[in-house]
Write a protein that holds these residues in place. Structure first.
Motif: not given
Lengths: 113, 115
Positions: A40-45, B88, A101, A33, B37, B104, B35, B90, B2, B9, B106-108, B33, A35
């Motif tokens: 300031g954000e999470g990963p987006v697929l 960070l 993943l 995959q 980072q 997956a 994670y 996640l 999402t 935050r 993910f949140g912010q 999950y 992403y």
């Protein structure tokens, strides 16, 4: 040892240029995959590739999964400032924990206007 | 948006504090999950919950303690952290665990700084 190597680590280009980022491994993946993560954000697929040799297109983005399912590339045509972000590849490994993943370190892309 | 929400935050905590991170998903997913980072490191999987049962713990120090009271909520309880735990954090969810096309969401993230 890094399971998924991404290159380059950093890339700074001008708007309108083309670029390719790579995701390489010595391991075989059942799927891979890509992403994108903005600050300031999470990963987006963006996409999932499953079949060896598969090519998927998403507007100006072209994703390819290697024939041997060990590597992948992302090509962006005519990059725009909105493409700026961290591009992460992630794979599900054969024989690994099901569904988990494994992420690469990412390629940080900056597109200047 | 999402569908995965994390709070807070941002968090700054001392090494002797106890705090908790919260994650909430309303996507009807069965797996969640945590994670971590960090700069210069890839995303590291910490914990996996499937149908509220912890199915994986990737050698995470005991100062991190997860809790999943139901399929929509996930917590990460923190105590006596070290400065190197600054990162960070996640949260993510997926429809099911164990599917090769697991996507997956993910949140912010929570930006944690340990002082």
């Amino acid at each position: 040892t890094q399971l998924l190597e991404q290159s380059p680590q950093f890339l700074s280009i001008q708007e309108g240029e083309n670029l390719t980022v790579y995701c390489n491994s010595s391991s075989v993946f059942s799927s891979l995959q890509w992403y994108r993560q903005e600050p300031g954000e999470g990963p987006v697929l963006l996409v999932t590739v499953v079949t060896g040799g598969e090519v998927k297109k998403l507007k100006r983005l072209t994703f390819q999964f290697g024939d041997a399912r060990k590597d992948s590339s992302l090509h962006i045509t005519a990059a725009q400032p909105g493409d700026t972000g961290l591009y992460l590849c992630a794979g599900v490994r054969y024989g690994g924990s099901q569904g988990n993943l494994i992420f690469g370190k990412g390629t940080k892309l900056s597109v200047k206007p | 948006e999402t569908g995965v929400t994390q709070t807070p935050r941002h968090l700054v905590m001392g090494m002797t504090n106890k705090k908790s991170l919260k994650c909430e998903q309303h996507l009807g997913h069965n797996a969640m999950y945590w994670y971590k980072q960090s700069a210069k490191k890839p995303l590291e999987l910490m914990f996996v919950y499937s149908l509220e049962e912890r199915v994986e713990n990737n050698s995470v120090p005991s100062r991190f303690s997860p809790e999943c009271p139901n399929s929509s909520h996930l917590f990460l309880h923190l105590h006596t952290l070290q400065p190197e735990d600054s990162a960070l954090y996640l949260c993510a969810s997926s429809q099911d665990r164990g599917h090769m096309n697991t996507e997956a969401f993910f949140g912010q993230g929570t930006r944690l700084t340990v002082v």
